[in-house]
Design a protein around this motif. Structure first.
Motif, PDB file in Angstrom:
ATOM      1  N   VAL A 113      44.589  31.363 138.620  1.00  0.00           N
ATOM      2  CA  VAL A 113      43.322  31.940 139.060  1.00  0.00           C
ATOM      3  C   VAL A 113      42.163  31.363 138.263  1.00  0.00           C
ATOM      4  CG1 VAL A 113      42.022  34.060 139.280  1.00  0.00           C
ATOM      5  CG2 VAL A 113      44.449  34.041 139.831  1.00  0.00           C
ATOM      6  N   ASP A 114      42.338  31.282 136.926  1.00  0.00           N
ATOM      7  CA  ASP A 114      41.228  30.802 136.104  1.00  0.00           C
ATOM      8  C   ASP A 114      41.508  29.444 135.488  1.00  0.00           C
ATOM      9  OD1 ASP A 114      43.098  31.348 134.178  1.00  0.00           O
ATOM     10  OD2 ASP A 114      42.089  33.133 133.411  1.00  0.00           O
ATOM     11  N   GLY A 115      42.668  28.846 135.768  1.00  0.00           N
ATOM     12  CA  GLY A 115      42.943  27.492 135.311  1.00  0.00           C
ATOM     13  C   GLY A 115      43.189  27.354 133.834  1.00  0.00           C
ATOM     14  N   THR A 116      43.482  28.408 133.106  1.00  0.00           N
ATOM     15  CA  THR A 116      43.615  28.314 131.662  1.00  0.00           C
ATOM     16  C   THR A 116      45.053  28.299 131.180  1.00  0.00           C
ATOM     17  OG1 THR A 116      43.478  30.711 131.468  1.00  0.00           O
ATOM     18  CG2 THR A 116      41.427  29.488 131.284  1.00  0.00           C
ATOM     19  N   LEU A 117      46.003  28.683 132.030  1.00  0.00           N
ATOM     20  CA  LEU A 117      47.389  28.785 131.569  1.00  0.00           C
ATOM     21  C   LEU A 117      48.357  27.977 132.426  1.00  0.00           C
ATOM     22  CD1 LEU A 117      47.563  32.615 130.890  1.00  0.00           C
ATOM     23  CD2 LEU A 117      47.174  30.825 129.236  1.00  0.00           C
ATOM     24  N   ASP A 118      47.834  27.105 133.247  1.00  0.00           N
ATOM     25  CA  ASP A 118      48.694  26.466 134.234  1.00  0.00           C
ATOM     26  C   ASP A 118      48.818  24.967 134.001  1.00  0.00           C
ATOM     27  OD1 ASP A 118      46.128  25.799 134.811  1.00  0.00           O
ATOM     28  OD2 ASP A 118      46.154  26.468 136.890  1.00  0.00           O
ATOM     29  N   TRP A 119      48.711  24.530 132.770  1.00  0.00           N
ATOM     30  CA  TRP A 119      48.840  23.108 132.496  1.00  0.00           C
ATOM     31  C   TRP A 119      49.823  22.880 131.348  1.00  0.00           C
ATOM     32  CZ3 TRP A 119      46.909  21.401 127.660  1.00  0.00           C
ATOM     33  CH2 TRP A 119      46.082  22.295 126.992  1.00  0.00           C
ATOM     34  N   VAL A 120      50.305  21.647 131.260  1.00  0.00           N
ATOM     35  CA  VAL A 120      51.342  21.295 130.297  1.00  0.00           C
ATOM     36  C   VAL A 120      50.757  20.394 129.221  1.00  0.00           C
ATOM     37  CG1 VAL A 120      53.565  20.142 129.986  1.00  0.00           C
ATOM     38  CG2 VAL A 120      53.139  21.495 132.055  1.00  0.00           C
ATOM     39  N   VAL A 169      51.231  18.949 138.806  1.00  0.00           N
ATOM     40  CA  VAL A 169      51.170  19.756 137.590  1.00  0.00           C
ATOM     41  C   VAL A 169      50.192  19.083 136.627  1.00  0.00           C
ATOM     42  CG1 VAL A 169      52.459  20.667 135.618  1.00  0.00           C
ATOM     43  CG2 VAL A 169      53.535  20.577 137.872  1.00  0.00           C
ATOM     44  N   THR A 170      49.202  19.811 136.178  1.00  0.00           N
ATOM     45  CA  THR A 170      48.191  19.253 135.286  1.00  0.00           C
ATOM     46  C   THR A 170      48.793  18.987 133.909  1.00  0.00           C
ATOM     47  OG1 THR A 170      46.476  20.465 136.454  1.00  0.00           O
ATOM     48  CG2 THR A 170      45.917  19.625 134.270  1.00  0.00           C
TER      49      THR A 170
END
Length: 342
Positions: A4-11, A33-34
């Protein structure tokens, strides 16, 4: 896996040797996957402050400085957070010893180990599973924040309700000459207060429909299934505080009508009407008109109910109500800017 906010979805990847970092980034990019890379311990510390979803690290990169940086980040995580760490091991690495050492350095953490060469689908599935777990943690965080805010709001509202009850009790106590009168008046006023809070609660916000407030406040005075109080008016949203004041004033008018006015005889009626004009600054007008009751005479001295109504309605409408002791029935008319009721 966008969040939703793009802060926890990257590696975040720390693989400074050979071409591991580029291989992993290419693999994850292909599956949307970012990825962000850290070339060394300093960049690792900076990237961890950006709150990655998952950390992937090769065992060759786990020197004392890196271990300490990761340990510090893990120790400072909020209660809801548990960042998964994926460790890529060489075939010749002492796996059992490394697991034991890392569990000691990073206690109570989620560690996932893969031995290289690892299958593409296996590694991708593990990373996506870890990201999904991270998103679930964020859901828990959001739930905790909502619960905390709701507790604060509940505490605030309870304090306001208790203050209102205390004020109503003192107001009733000053004018009650007997215990029975105190109980009756206090109970009626609490019912009026309850009607407003129920209307606001069921509306799901800080406002309620004026028609609903009026219906709930006046319904106890419509005995035997008859429409003794005929209420008519458009749907208007009013705030909790002005709604409470209107309800209490209507309760005072209805109580007076029940004891001395139109509601004290079978044929008496109250016509309660409200409307909003269409001028540049809309105004709300409320009219309470009694008919069919005993002859009305203006009292030599205004009672407490009359004084309260005048004071309370002046406070929310900005001007005092017009209270007319017409021989054919009491009338109370008040008007003020609609903006005051939001």
């Amino acid at each position: 896996m966008p969040g939703v906010d793009g802060t926890l979805d990257w590696v975040l990847i720390l693989a400074p040797y050979r071409r591991d970092a580029e291989y992993l980034r290419t693999l994850l990019d292909e599956h949307e996957v970012t990825v962000r890379l850290a070339a060394g311990s300093e960049e690792l510390a900076s990237r961890l402050n950006e709150t990655p979803g998952v950390l992937v690290v090769t065992h060759e990169a786990l020197n004392e400085a890196v271990l300490a940086i990761i340990a510090k980040h893990l120790a400072e995580q909020p209660d809801w957070s548990e960042m998964p760490i994926i460790v890529l091991l060489d075939r010749a690495a002492p796996q059992a010893r490394m697991r034991t050492e890392l569990s000691s350095v990073w206690p109570r953490t989620r560690q996932i180990f893969y031995q290289r060469p690892v299958g593409t689908l296996e590694l991708l599935s593990g990373i996506q599973s870890a990201l999904l777990s991270r998103l679930r943690q964020r859901d828990v965080r959001d739930h905790i924040e909502r619960e905390t805010e709701l507790r604060r709001e509940l505490n605030h509202r309870v304090k306001n309700i208790l203050a209102s009850v205390t004020a109503i009790f003192r107001m009733t106590q000053r004018t009650s000459t007997t215990t029975e009168k105190l109980v009756d008046d206090f109970s009626g006023r609490l019912d009026a207060l309850s009607a407003v809070h129920s209307a606001v609660f069921e509306a799901g916000g800080e406002t309620a429909d004026l028609a609903d407030i009026i219906k709930r406040t006046c319904s106890p005075y419509c005995g035997d299934g008859e429409d003794r109080i005929i209420a008519e008016g458009p749907s208007i949203q009013v705030g909790r505080d002005p709604g409470t004041t209107i309800a209490l004033c209507l309760h005072e008018l209805a109580t007076n009508a029940l004891k001395y006015g139109a509601l004290s005889v079978p044929g008496g009626r109250v016509h309660l009407k409200w409307d909003v004009d269409s001028e540049s600054e809309p105004a709300l007008t409320i009219r309470w008109i009694e008919t069919g009751g005993p002859l009305v005479a203006e009292p030599s001295k205004p009672g407490y109910g009359t004084r309260y109504i005048r004071s309370a309605l002046r406070g929310i409408f900005g001007s005092p109500p017009e209270i007319i002791f017409d021989p054919n029935g009491l009338r109370c008319i008040v008007a003020g800017p609609l903006s005051r009721f939001r």
